[in-house]
Design a protein around this motif. Structure first.
Motif, PDB file in Angstrom:
ATOM      1  N   MET A  91      42.996  11.118  35.325  1.00  0.00           N
ATOM      2  CA  MET A  91      41.834  11.636  36.182  1.00  0.00           C
ATOM      3  C   MET A  91      40.684  12.535  35.113  1.00  0.00           C
ATOM      4  N   SER A  92      39.552  12.176  34.873  1.00  0.00           N
ATOM      5  CA  SER A  92      38.376  12.670  34.140  1.00  0.00           C
ATOM      6  C   SER A  92      37.751  13.977  34.531  1.00  0.00           C
ATOM      7  N   ASN A  93      38.228  14.048  36.438  1.00  0.00           N
ATOM      8  CA  ASN A  93      36.462  14.660  36.909  1.00  0.00           C
ATOM      9  C   ASN A  93      37.301  16.083  36.675  1.00  0.00           C
ATOM     10  N   LYS A  94      35.827  17.130  36.369  1.00  0.00           N
ATOM     11  CA  LYS A  94      36.748  18.295  35.759  1.00  0.00           C
ATOM     12  C   LYS A  94      35.221  19.250  36.390  1.00  0.00           C
ATOM     13  N   HIS A  95      35.573  21.020  36.925  1.00  0.00           N
ATOM     14  CA  HIS A  95      34.547  21.483  37.123  1.00  0.00           C
ATOM     15  C   HIS A  95      33.631  21.561  36.219  1.00  0.00           C
ATOM     16  N   PHE A  96      32.319  22.159  36.381  1.00  0.00           N
ATOM     17  CA  PHE A  96      31.352  22.019  35.767  1.00  0.00           C
ATOM     18  C   PHE A  96      30.344  22.997  36.593  1.00  0.00           C
ATOM     19  N   HIS A  97      30.828  23.842  37.484  1.00  0.00           N
ATOM     20  CA  HIS A  97      30.067  25.156  37.751  1.00  0.00           C
ATOM     21  C   HIS A  97      31.299  25.006  38.962  1.00  0.00           C
ATOM     22  N   LYS A  98      30.808  27.078  38.706  1.00  0.00           N
ATOM     23  CA  LYS A  98      31.572  27.715  39.966  1.00  0.00           C
ATOM     24  C   LYS A  98      30.522  29.392  41.034  1.00  0.00           C
ATOM     25  N   GLN A  99      31.040  29.465  41.497  1.00  0.00           N
ATOM     26  CA  GLN A  99      30.603  30.959  42.223  1.00  0.00           C
ATOM     27  C   GLN A  99      31.235  31.644  43.325  1.00  0.00           C
ATOM     28  N   LEU A 100      31.264  32.451  42.639  1.00  0.00           N
ATOM     29  CA  LEU A 100      32.151  33.075  43.823  1.00  0.00           C
ATOM     30  C   LEU A 100      31.251  34.796  44.485  1.00  0.00           C
ATOM     31  N   SER A 101      31.908  34.812  45.477  1.00  0.00           N
ATOM     32  CA  SER A 101      31.386  35.671  45.952  1.00  0.00           C
ATOM     33  C   SER A 101      32.077  36.667  46.926  1.00  0.00           C
ATOM     34  N   ILE A 102      32.056  38.079  47.521  1.00  0.00           N
ATOM     35  CA  ILE A 102      32.920  38.848  47.997  1.00  0.00           C
ATOM     36  C   ILE A 102      32.002  39.475  49.375  1.00  0.00           C
ATOM     37  N   VAL A 103      32.081  39.239  50.769  1.00  0.00           N
ATOM     38  CA  VAL A 103      31.212  39.939  51.826  1.00  0.00           C
ATOM     39  C   VAL A 103      31.955  40.629  52.317  1.00  0.00           C
ATOM     40  N   LEU A 104      31.584  42.175  52.852  1.00  0.00           N
ATOM     41  CA  LEU A 104      32.445  42.864  53.059  1.00  0.00           C
ATOM     42  C   LEU A 104      31.380  43.176  54.524  1.00  0.00           C
ATOM     43  N   VAL A 105      32.386  43.307  55.733  1.00  0.00           N
ATOM     44  CA  VAL A 105      31.363  43.325  56.838  1.00  0.00           C
ATOM     45  C   VAL A 105      31.470  44.174  57.682  1.00  0.00           C
ATOM     46  N   GLY A 106      30.841  45.465  57.969  1.00  0.00           N
ATOM     47  CA  GLY A 106      30.893  47.031  58.392  1.00  0.00           C
ATOM     48  C   GLY A 106      30.444  47.441  58.831  1.00  0.00           C
ATOM     49  N   ALA A 107      30.261  49.125  58.982  1.00  0.00           N
ATOM     50  CA  ALA A 107      29.273  49.736  59.312  1.00  0.00           C
ATOM     51  C   ALA A 107      27.990  50.402  58.145  1.00  0.00           C
ATOM     52  N   TYR A 108      27.705  49.789  57.355  1.00  0.00           N
ATOM     53  CA  TYR A 108      27.183  49.972  56.215  1.00  0.00           C
ATOM     54  C   TYR A 108      25.186  49.925  56.550  1.00  0.00           C
ATOM     55  N   ASN A 109      25.189  50.645  55.614  1.00  0.00           N
ATOM     56  CA  ASN A 109      23.622  51.148  55.606  1.00  0.00           C
ATOM     57  C   ASN A 109      22.678  50.887  54.710  1.00  0.00           C
ATOM     58  N   THR A 110      21.608  50.023  54.419  1.00  0.00           N
ATOM     59  CA  THR A 110      20.808  49.666  53.347  1.00  0.00           C
ATOM     60  C   THR A 110      20.616  50.989  52.436  1.00  0.00           C
ATOM     61  N   LYS A 111      20.365  52.293  53.770  1.00  0.00           N
ATOM     62  CA  LYS A 111      19.809  53.457  52.624  1.00  0.00           C
ATOM     63  C   LYS A 111      21.406  53.817  52.005  1.00  0.00           C
ATOM     64  N   ASN A 112      22.053  53.481  52.259  1.00  0.00           N
ATOM     65  CA  ASN A 112      23.240  54.477  51.457  1.00  0.00           C
ATOM     66  C   ASN A 112      23.097  53.344  49.872  1.00  0.00           C
ATOM     67  N   PHE A 113      23.030  52.800  49.630  1.00  0.00           N
ATOM     68  CA  PHE A 113      23.136  51.835  48.297  1.00  0.00           C
ATOM     69  C   PHE A 113      21.733  51.571  47.378  1.00  0.00           C
ATOM     70  N   SER A 114      22.070  52.478  46.442  1.00  0.00           N
ATOM     71  CA  SER A 114      20.754  52.795  45.427  1.00  0.00           C
ATOM     72  C   SER A 114      21.695  52.304  44.422  1.00  0.00           C
ATOM     73  N   LEU A 115      20.804  52.124  43.080  1.00  0.00           N
ATOM     74  CA  LEU A 115      21.019  51.534  41.945  1.00  0.00           C
ATOM     75  C   LEU A 115      21.383  52.359  41.314  1.00  0.00           C
TER      76      LEU A 115
END
Length: 233
Positions: free
Chosen positions: A1-25
């Motif tokens: 069998m010759s098929n192969k991965h040529f690209h991958k994407q990985l992500s994690i999602v946290l759902v909760g009481a997060y606020n954009t104001k609390n995050f900054s670089l």
């Protein structure tokens, strides 16, 4: 069998009481979650509703009650997985008093098959076309094809809290120019975990299962293709 991965994407999602104001670089750097040497190679966007922090090896998107971490990948490597894992655990620990309702662990694998015949065999194995062709009084040919298959496996992971593994398989098309290769498909996995608002449970869940994204999900995707092509219709 010759098929192969040529690209991958990985992500994690946290759902909760997060606020954009609390995050900054700057805040992530001040708390030691990001190395200062990455600052000059990073970009930040914030409009009051969405904050996006783009690091050399990861993208962080903060929305109302949601934080998305997406690891940057190339066709040659899966990115710096250990940095990615440490960042997510560090964010959970930094906001340990913040309610976390659910966690999503996602991996997409882009796989190129050998030829058109193999591509159609995979689709026919996942969803047999004959019942549809018979119902429509049509003969079997290449004019009918699988567009999108989704499956849900409830309580797939061996933990007491509610969870599920969602699996999708679909072809890639020419309008997906940055990913498209002839006779290629996407196999995607979403591990969904209800964590009941406890950030400590979130830490435990990430610690226990995040490695599966890099190893087991990849194996699962190859096994699905293998089963369909070797034992399918």
């Amino acid at each position: 069998m010759s098929n192969k991965h040529f690209h991958k994407q990985l992500s994690i999602v946290l759902v909760g009481a997060y606020n954009t104001k609390n995050f900054s670089l700057l805040r992530l750097i001040d708390f030691g979650l990001i190395n200062r040497c990455d600052e000059k190679n990073s970009e930040e966007y914030y409009d009051g509703n969405i904050r996006k922090i783009e690091l050399p090896w990861c993208v962080i998107v903060v929305e109302s009650e949601k934080v998305i971490f997406q690891m940057k990948t190339t066709s040659e490597q899966f990115g710096d997985f250990h940095l990615f894992k440490d960042l997510i655990l560090s964010v959970l620990n930094l906001f340990i008093t913040t309610e976390v309702k659910a966690i999503g662990m996602n991996a997409h694998y882009f796989i190129q098959l050998k030829d058109k015949k193999e591509w159609h065999k995979l689709g026919n194995s996942l969803i047999p076309k004959q019942p549809f062709l018979s119902a429509l009084s049509k003969k079997e040919d290449d004019l009918i094809g699988t567009m999108h298959l989704k499956l849900q496996y409830e309580n797939f992971f061996d933990i007491s809290s509610k969870n599920e593994l969602n699996i999708e398989v679909r072809p890639l098309f020419k309008n997906e120019k940055n990913l498209y290769k002839p006779h290629s498909i996407l196999v995607g996995f979403n591990g969904h975990f209800d964590v009941g608002g406890d950030a400590n449970e979130g830490v435990e869940t990430i610690t226990t299962y995040i490695d599966d994204i890099e190893s087991k999900y990849s194996t699962f995707s190859k096994n699905i293709i293998k089963e369909c092509l070797e034992n399918g219709i």
